[in-house]
Design an enzyme around this catalytic site. Structure first.
Site, PDB file in Angstrom:
ATOM      1  CG  ASP A 111       6.192   2.355   8.232  1.00 29.17           C
ATOM      2  OD1 ASP A 111       5.322   3.210   7.771  1.00 29.17           O
ATOM      3  OD2 ASP A 111       5.911   2.340   9.731  1.00 29.17           O
ATOM      4  CD  GLU A 176       0.600   0.645   9.940  1.00 29.50           C
ATOM      5  OE1 GLU A 176      -1.074  -0.024  10.903  1.00 29.50           O
ATOM      6  OE2 GLU A 176       1.473   0.131  10.385  1.00 29.50           O
TER       7      GLU A 176
END
Length: 445
Positions: A111, A176
């Site tokens: 991400d 994350e």
């Protein structure tokens, strides 16, 4: 040539492929979700792309989608968090085995933070572009370049026919940048190793410690009334300005932050002092009405020494709430209507001893590729903490340069980039660490 020389030469030979792979990963829009219900983007497509490359190199690959309730119970994530369209990946290159062989995990998050405002980028943030020895694009530095380096290392070893003594694992995860849910889900799925490297951008320094993070909101109550009339006495129903009543709360938080910074018990050789930072404030309902409430969002960072027995922030929460309660003791309204705390995201601090074999291996590998690595602490947070605290896998970070020549960060910025020389150096450092760490530990003298 030695095995080491062969591996380094193979990575040099694959430099163009390493750049292309990083660019390919940037091309998948994996902008982090801001809420549990936000639809997935290109996460599944990226994971399948990586899976295909790793399978072609000989790995056993499992792409799995955690179900709500699969995550280990912890304060990190909201209850019942789902992963529809956001699978996790774990790949394994089995080692030759033998007594004392150690497994090594490469973990990286797919991400990225938002690329907005996109109009301010020199080039399309999701179409990586090489300019002046740099690869530009969202996620090049944080941390698709690090993931590409790990994948190319595994491919290079496989192409050379090198089987490490211990297993080499690659774990690519989501979320994350939000709350670490992907690595937490991977830990719940059984991902483990003797040690782990998270190739976050570190300037090729070795990050062995990081602060924990606690997010929350403090809400201060008021009482509405017409702002152009005297408020009257609150004890007989008069109006109370919630924004003004928030001031002693902010003062208490600032003073506690200063106390933490001055307390020798909170000194850490590698980490900044713990901190409490008000980050957003929302108050009031109408411009001619005394505000009935005021909310302040807090970003709290805390040290490993401040964590409770489970590694979490219960003692930190207690200290903050007590400081505010004591500051409000002389205010009748705030005593009768105490500020209310709501705590949400909580990410644990972690630290790996500088004497750990992984730290020594990474220090040696970064030195071998021409860097002068330092042992550092991370002021913020990474998935290495989840692996260390909850996964039984000591984890540290090493990766490409994260700062411009003027010292400002390249990650999370407009025109994010990675130095191509750093991309190659990161791959080489990871390869050397894999050769070192998966071998049987040397017997103590």
């Amino acid at each position: 040539m030695t095995t080491t020389s062969h591996v380094l030469a193979e990575i040099d030979r694959r430099t163009d492929d390493l750049i292309r792979l990083t660019a390919d990963l940037v091309g998948f829009d994996t902008t982090v979700r801001g809420a549990a219900a936000e639809p997935a983007r290109d996460e599944a497509d990226l994971q399948e792309y990586v899976a295909g490359r790793l399978r072609a190199a000989g790995a056993t690959v499992d792409v799995f989608t955690p179900k709500p309730g699969d995550l280990p119970v912890s304060p990190q994530t909201p209850p019942g968090l789902g992963f529809d369209g956001r699978p996790q990946l774990i790949a394994r290159f089995p080692g030759t085995g033998g007594a004392g062989a150690r497994s090594l995990l490469f973990n990286g998050h797919i991400d990225v933070v938002s690329a907005e405002p996109r109009r301010e980028w020199t080039s399309d943030p999701f179409r990586a572009e090489v300019r002046d020895g740099r690869l530009y694009g969202r996620g090049t530095c944080d941390m698709k370049g690090g993931i590409a380096a790990a994948v190319v290392v595994a491919e290079a070893l496989a192409a050379l026919g090198i089987r490490l003594p211990g297993d080499l694992l690659i774990n690519t995860v989501t979320d994350e940048e939000w709350n670490g849910a992907g690595t937490l889900a991977s830990v719940g799925y059984g991902v483990r190793a003797d040690a782990a490297v998270v190739p976050e951008p570190t300037d090729l320094d070795v990050v062995v410690a990081q602060r924990g993070i606690l997010g929350g909101t403090v809400t201060v109550a008021g009482r509405p009334g017409h702002a152009e009339y005297p408020p009257g006495d609150w004890r007989t129903g008069g109006a109370v300005n919630a924004i003004e009543k928030t001031m002693p709360v902010l003062t208490a938080l600032r003073r506690l932050r200063e106390q933490w910074a001055e307390d020798p018990a909170h000194a850490h050789p590698l980490l900044p002092p713990p901190a409490i930072v008000p980050t957003t404030i929302k108050g009031g309902e109408w411009w001619v009405t005394y505000p009935a409430s005021c909310e302040v969002a807090l970003d709290v960072t805390y040290l490993p020494v401040q964590a409770d027995g489970g590694g979490w922030a219960s003692r930190v929460r207690h200290d903050i709430e007590r400081a505010v309660r004591e500051a409000c003791a002389d205010d009748g309204w705030l005593t009768a209507n105490p500020p209310r705390f709501t705590w949400d995201t909580e990410l644990p601090p972690a630290e790996v001893p500088s004497t750990h074999p992984l730290v020594r291996a990474l220090t040696a590998s970064a030195t071998a590729v021409g860097r002068t690595p330092r042992l550092l602490g991370e002021p913020s947070w990474t998935d290495a903490a989840t692996l260390t605290r909850l996964g039984g896998t000591p984890a540290v970070c090493i990766g490409p340069t994260a700062t411009r020549p003027d010292g400002s960060p390249t990650l999370h910025t407009i025109d994010e980039y990675i130095e191509i020389s750093d991309l190659v150096a990161t791959a080489k450092a990871l390869a050397l660490a894999a050769l070192d760490m998966t071998a049987p530990a040397a017997a103590a003298p």
